[in-house]
Design a protein around this motif. Structure first.
Motif, PDB file in Angstrom:
ATOM      1  N   LEU A 358       0.855  -1.186   0.000  1.00 25.14           N
ATOM      2  CA  LEU A 358       0.000   0.000   0.000  1.00 25.14           C
ATOM      3  C   LEU A 358       0.885   1.228   0.000  1.00 25.14           C
ATOM      4  CD1 LEU A 358      -2.608  -0.806   2.808  1.00 25.14           C
ATOM      5  CD2 LEU A 358      -2.927  -1.044   0.361  1.00 25.14           C
ATOM      6  N   GLU A 359       0.525   2.194  -0.796  1.00 20.92           N
ATOM      7  CA  GLU A 359       1.285   3.432  -0.826  1.00 20.92           C
ATOM      8  C   GLU A 359       0.275   4.555  -0.742  1.00 20.92           C
ATOM      9  OE1 GLU A 359       4.562   3.081  -3.783  1.00 20.92           O
ATOM     10  OE2 GLU A 359       4.196   5.217  -3.962  1.00 20.92           O
ATOM     11  N   ILE A 360       0.160   5.159   0.437  1.00 20.27           N
ATOM     12  CA  ILE A 360      -0.958   6.070   0.655  1.00 20.27           C
ATOM     13  C   ILE A 360      -0.481   7.473   0.988  1.00 20.27           C
ATOM     14  CG2 ILE A 360      -3.049   6.428   2.016  1.00 20.27           C
ATOM     15  CD1 ILE A 360      -2.973   3.379   2.511  1.00 20.27           C
ATOM     16  N   PHE A 361      -0.964   8.421   0.233  1.00 19.38           N
ATOM     17  CA  PHE A 361      -0.582   9.819   0.454  1.00 19.38           C
ATOM     18  C   PHE A 361      -1.765  10.706   0.829  1.00 19.38           C
ATOM     19  CE2 PHE A 361       2.617   8.058  -2.394  1.00 19.38           C
ATOM     20  CZ  PHE A 361       3.784   8.487  -1.811  1.00 19.38           C
ATOM     21  N   ALA A 362      -2.927  10.118   1.058  1.00 19.33           N
ATOM     22  CA  ALA A 362      -4.095  10.923   1.424  1.00 19.33           C
ATOM     23  C   ALA A 362      -4.632  10.402   2.740  1.00 19.33           C
ATOM     24  CB  ALA A 362      -5.150  10.808   0.336  1.00 19.33           C
TER      25      ALA A 362
ATOM     26  N   ARG B 382       8.021  -1.988   6.377  1.00 20.01           N
ATOM     27  CA  ARG B 382       8.555  -2.968   5.436  1.00 20.01           C
ATOM     28  C   ARG B 382       8.881  -4.222   6.230  1.00 20.01           C
ATOM     29  NH1 ARG B 382      10.920  -1.960   0.515  1.00 20.01           N
ATOM     30  NH2 ARG B 382      10.969   0.249   0.976  1.00 20.01           N
ATOM     31  N   GLY B 383       8.199  -5.280   5.962  1.00 25.06           N
ATOM     32  CA  GLY B 383       8.419  -6.465   6.773  1.00 25.06           C
ATOM     33  C   GLY B 383       8.499  -7.718   5.931  1.00 25.06           C
ATOM     34  N   GLN B 384       9.310  -8.633   6.393  1.00 26.32           N
ATOM     35  CA  GLN B 384       9.406  -9.897   5.674  1.00 26.32           C
ATOM     36  C   GLN B 384       9.109 -11.046   6.616  1.00 26.32           C
ATOM     37  OE1 GLN B 384      13.308 -10.909   4.189  1.00 26.32           O
ATOM     38  NE2 GLN B 384      12.537 -12.642   3.024  1.00 26.32           N
ATOM     39  N   CYS B 400      -0.497  -4.660  10.710  1.00 24.88           N
ATOM     40  CA  CYS B 400       0.105  -3.337  10.661  1.00 24.88           C
ATOM     41  C   CYS B 400      -0.933  -2.306  10.288  1.00 24.88           C
ATOM     42  CB  CYS B 400       1.304  -3.287   9.739  1.00 24.88           C
ATOM     43  SG  CYS B 400       1.074  -4.009   8.147  1.00 24.88           S
ATOM     44  N   ASP B 401      -1.034  -1.322  11.114  1.00 26.46           N
ATOM     45  CA  ASP B 401      -1.990  -0.250  10.880  1.00 26.46           C
ATOM     46  C   ASP B 401      -1.226   1.036  10.685  1.00 26.46           C
ATOM     47  OD1 ASP B 401      -4.313  -1.761  11.336  1.00 26.46           O
ATOM     48  OD2 ASP B 401      -3.813  -1.772  13.455  1.00 26.46           O
ATOM     49  N   HIS B 412       2.937   3.894   4.062  1.00 28.26           N
ATOM     50  CA  HIS B 412       3.110   2.835   3.076  1.00 28.26           C
ATOM     51  C   HIS B 412       3.352   1.511   3.769  1.00 28.26           C
ATOM     52  CE1 HIS B 412       3.595   6.463   0.836  1.00 28.26           C
ATOM     53  NE2 HIS B 412       4.661   6.761   1.558  1.00 28.26           N
ATOM     54  N   THR B 413       2.906   0.482   3.148  1.00 25.75           N
ATOM     55  CA  THR B 413       3.076  -0.841   3.720  1.00 25.75           C
ATOM     56  C   THR B 413       3.668  -1.753   2.663  1.00 25.75           C
ATOM     57  OG1 THR B 413       0.968  -0.375   4.764  1.00 25.75           O
ATOM     58  CG2 THR B 413       1.892  -2.548   5.108  1.00 25.75           C
TER      59      THR B 413
END
Lengths: 432, 490
Positions: A358-362, B382-384, B400-401, B412-413
């Motif tokens: 997930l890549e979130i900017f909002a 960033r997890g593995q 992860c929240d 980002h996840t």
């Protein structure tokens, strides 16, 4: 991977360079198209075949998996592989070239225009060509450099097609490569179902690099189904690039059962608000298959909803890869994105690698992702066996149930039945 | 959903311009000349009166480092670091040589007092401050200036001392374990650390011993243009237990400073290590100027069967964080845990997470990560999680929240999930309702609402560790844990 080796390139990279030189020398392409090809090949050549150090290719090292690059060999295959139960308008490509005798240009419904891509490009490049697949991606670049033929489909505004369009890709030549290229434009408020199917000779080691550019205008609706059932020795790499207008309903489904090595890329760009996107897929892998689904959904505007749901069943020594990424741009508020990836690992030699990103900017968005990996649930199995169902059959039932969950989300009964049948066929074939 | 007001206020309270530890201690330091070459390494080694084998180890690392490239895969952006423009060794002049507590420069003691770190044993021993007893190793720039409760710990057989001292006094233990969890060539920064590490803590807990008190190391960067390269090695022998805390702060400066630490944990059969970090390096100012580059390699090796390693981290500082405390679950039935709260403000960039490498049978791991980004910061988890072929019945649960406050930041996840056998069961969840249905049900049945229940459960994992942190900002940390999950996104 020292500097010297890099300059020389791998055998496959060398092969591609030679093939491109030959393509240029053949003088088949018009000046305009040649310029497009050269630009794409230049970009490819600069980066070479992607390898595991390139983040997006971490799990599928194309440089080591694609040892040689076969040349294009155009030949008739003679096969007819229509799926009768789809009751569709059929177009057939053989080794990358459209066979007009096996294509039903005559049966087309009102309001849809289908042209062979080779002719469309020779006459006047369609306006939308190259505007959707804008990624600087090795596969996209290679396809653009070598593209042979395919379909340019345009559904006019407001036209709702009643019959699906079925594009069949047949490959039968050993040690050959093909580069089909499609462009699909769905007009404002238009509706269509398009099924593309890839099949090939199990004895032929061929490579196929397909690219479809899809553009759906405002309020349009499209269900796109990709059946990747290529031959056992095939290497299938393909990309689907999608551009969506406002209030669009778009569903993409990938069924992955074929090829020794496959990579299916789906790039979805939301350019208009209030669209609904569904990207789903099922992979069923056995033997030493390596299959990679890479998905990118770009929420560049507000208020779109996307559902990404992928499942895989991995048997024997197979390796299933899923990489999904949802990007929510700054200001793309009210986005709703949910990604789920589930894998059934049936043996200790099978492998699953999953990267749901997930890549979130909002800040005012709802995004979630989930992933589960494991074997068939022992409790469920026990439940069925306690009711007198033999283990093998019980396992099959559970696999079907597992996969059906995704398939049933498609809002088209014919497609659902077709996919469910294909799942059963795969299970039957495996049993035998 | 948008974040609730209470959360916004709490995050605001620790915004970058609220940094409390930005003062500079005015003390004369001895610096190594700027730059990095074999002579500098010889200088550091000589300063520490190290044996020949250690120097060789460093030089070998340095030669390998020269052939390596900086990693670029993380989601962090910063101008190229000039490794020649740094002092690789800085020490207060008065801190040379081993000292008793009462010989330590009062300026230093004062610094730690200001930071809220109790360095005086007397009061505690005399019962004046009967609170929790914590042994502290205080590291100031490149050297350890004081270690408290050494004798007390020695009675239990526990070794707790600066690593430079351990290299001299316990060479066999160091030789046996140093570099076995994080190999010299593990990554660019770990290799650099191996070449130039200056100080850090060494802990050895003998067989069957439950360490009688919390151990803690407090890192302070003070000098300008220095890099801090500390190295921590903790060995928990069979059946032992230790809880270890780490804290860090730095003065407010305009230029960026490099901190590249390596932490190695070894848990032998039946041992348990709890490692907690409150990372509060200077995060840069409101315009994103200055701040620490925190490039850290932390890894624990559950080497024996039934061992357990738990990482807890509260990350609020640093301009850039690049840190993945990991567990190698080698022993059968071993357990790895990772609890993290990463809060970024201003222009901070966080790329942090964990790795759980399942190698042994019936190993299990749990990852709970909460990322909160505000201002113009970028916060990446960033997890593995991977299961080797032989890791039968491996289990992982990941949650992860992330929460965004404002529309200028990003969350980002990037999870990597790799399974190589059929019996491994991995779950990765980003929804708050899935912590554990049983626990949730239990709480809900007792009248808590869902949010309270989730907070309570997350609290349960981390509270006992956080509460015992000997630092002033433990209070903040605690506040942060209670932060509402409302409005969180995957």
């Amino acid at each position: 991977m020292n500097a010297e080796a890099r300059v020389q390139g791998t055998q496959a990279e060398q092969g591609l360079i030679e093939q491109f030189a030959a393509l240029k020398a053949s003088g088949e392409s018009s000046a305009d198209i040649l310029a497009v090809r050269e630009k794409a090949f230049g970009a490819f050549e600069a980066a070479g075949l992607p390898h595991r150090r390139v983040e997006d290719w971490h799990y599928t090292d194309l440089r080591s998996k694609m040892r040689t690059a076969f040349p294009i060999k155009e030949a008739k295959s003679g096969g007819v592989l229509n799926i009768e139960r789809l009751n569709a308008c059929v177009f057939t490509l053989e080794n990358g070239r459209l066979n007009e005798a096996l294509s039903s240009f005559g049966d087309l419904e009102q309001g849809v225009i289908v042209r062979p891509m080779s002719k469309a490009l020779a006459a006047q490049t369609p306006e939308a060509f190259g505007t959707v697949a804008t990624q600087d991606d090795a596969l996209v670049n290679l396809n653009t450099a070598f593209m042979q033929d395919g379909l340019a489909i345009r559904v006019k505004d407001g036209v709702k097609l009643t019959k699906p369009i079925h594009i069949i890709h047949i490959n039968s030549e050993g040690e050959s490569a093909s580069y089909p290229r499609n462009l699909v434009e769905i007009g404002e408020g238009a509706e269509a179902v398009i099924v593309e199917r890839y099949v090939g000779d199990n004895d032929a080691a061929y490579q196929i690099n397909a690219l479809s550019e899809i553009k759906v205008a405002d309020k349009g609706s499209l269900i796109w189904v990709k059946l990747q059932q290529d031959g056992e020795q095939a290497q299938h790499i393909g990309s689907t690039a999608v551009h969506l207008g406002e209030e669009v309903e778009f569903d993409h489904f990938t069924l992955n059962t074929g090829s020794q090595l496959s990579r299916s890329q789906v790039f979805v760009a939301c350019a208009g608000e209030n669209s609904k996107i569904g990207c789903r897929g099922v992979s069923m892998l056995s033997g030493k298959q390596h299959s990679d689904i890479t998905l990118l959904v770009d929420h560049a505007v507000q208020a779109c909803e996307s559902r990404e749901f992928y499942k895989s069943v991995v048997d024997d020594n197979a390796h299933s890869v899923f990489q999904g990424k949802i990007i929510v741009a700054p200001h793309a508020q009210k986005t709703d994105g949910q990604m789920m990836v589930q894998s059934l690992v049936l043996t200790d030699d099978a492998q699953v690698s999953v990267k749901p990103e997930l890549e979130i900017f909002a800040d005012d968005v709802q995004c979630a992702h989930g992933s589960t990996t494991g074997d068939i649930d022992e409790d469920l199995l026990f439940y069925l066996r306690a009711r007198g169902i033999p283990e093998a059959q019980a396992r099959q039932m559970l696999i079907i149930a597992f996969l059906s969950e995704v398939i049933e989300e498609i809002d088209n009964e014919r497609v659902v039945t077709l996919l469910e049948d294909l799942v059963k066929e795969w299970l039957e074939a495996k049993k035998g | 959903m948008v974040a609730v007001q209470e959360t916004i206020d709490q995050v605001k309270a620790i915004d970058v311009d609220q940094y409390k530890y930005g003062f500079v201690t005015d003390i004369e330091s001895e610096l190594a000349p700027k730059g990095l070459n074999e002579d500098i390494i010889r200088f550091i080694s000589a300063k520490k009166s190290e044996p020949e084998w250690m120097l060789e180890w460093r030089l070998d690392a340095f030669r390998r480092w020269k052939t390596m490239e900086e990693p670029s895969w993380a989601r962090v952006h910063y101008p190229k670091i000039d490794f020649e423009d740094l002092h690789y060794y800085a020490a207060p002049k008065t801190a040379e040589g081993p000292k008793n507590l009462d010989e330590v420069d009062p300026i230093l003691l004062d610094t730690y007092k200001k930071l809220g770190i109790p360095l005086s044993e007397q009061e505690i021993l005399a019962g004046i401050a009967p609170e929790h007893r914590i042994a502290v190793d205080a590291v100031f720039d490149s050297v350890s200036v004081a270690t408290t409760f050494k004798e007390e710990l020695a009675k239990a057989g526990v070794i707790f001392c600066p690593i430079s001292e351990a290299i001299r006094d316990y060479p066999d233990l160091v030789k046996q374990y140093l570099g076995t969890v994080v190999p010299v060539t593990d990554n660019f920064y770990a290799t650099l650390n191996s070449a130039v590490f200056s100080d850090g803590s060494f802990v050895y807990i003998p067989k069957g011993v439950r360490c009688p008190m919390e151990l803690s190391t407090y890192f302070r960067i003070n000098e300008q243009n220095t890099g801090q390269f500390e190295r921590t090695l903790i060995i928990a022998d069979e059946g032992s237990y230790v809880s270890y805390l780490e804290g860090c702060t730095a003065p407010q400066r305009d230029e960026n400073q490099l901190h590249a630490a390596v932490v190695e944990l070894v848990a032998l059969e039946g041992a348990e290590i709890k490692y907690s970090t409150v990372q509060n390096w200077f995060p840069g100012d409101a315009e994103g100027k200055g701040g620490i580059y925190n490039f850290v390699t932390k890894r624990g090796d559950c080497r024996g069967d039934n061992s357990k390693i738990a990482w807890t981290q509260v990350e609020t500082g640093s301009a850039i964080t690049w840190k993945y405390p990991s567990c190698i679950l080698r022993g059968d039935n071993s357990v790895g845990e990772f609890y993290s709260i990463a809060i970024s403000n201003g222009y901070q960039q966080v790329d942090s997470g964990t790795k759980m490498i399942h190698l042994g049978k019936n190993t299990s791991s749990r990852i709970i990560s909460k990322g909160i980004s505000a201002g113009r910061s970028q916060n990446t988890y960033r997890g593995q999680v991977s299961a080797h072929r032989k890791a039968k019945n491996a289990r992982n649960f990941t949650q992860c929240d992330s929460l965004l406050i404002g529309d200028q930041c990003g969350a980002h996840t990037v999870p990597y999930i790799e399974s190589k056998n059929a019996t491994a069961v991995f779950e990765h969840e980003a929804t708050t309702s899935k912590i554990s249905d049983d626990q949730m049900f239990y709480c809900l049945a007792r009248g808590l609402n869902e949010e309270e229940a989730v907070a309570l459960i997350v609290n349960g994992f981390v509270r006992d560790v956080i509460q015992q942190l000997p630092m002033e900002f433990a209070v903040e940390a605690q506040k942060l844990i209670g932060i509402s999950l409302e409005g969180s996104v995957g």
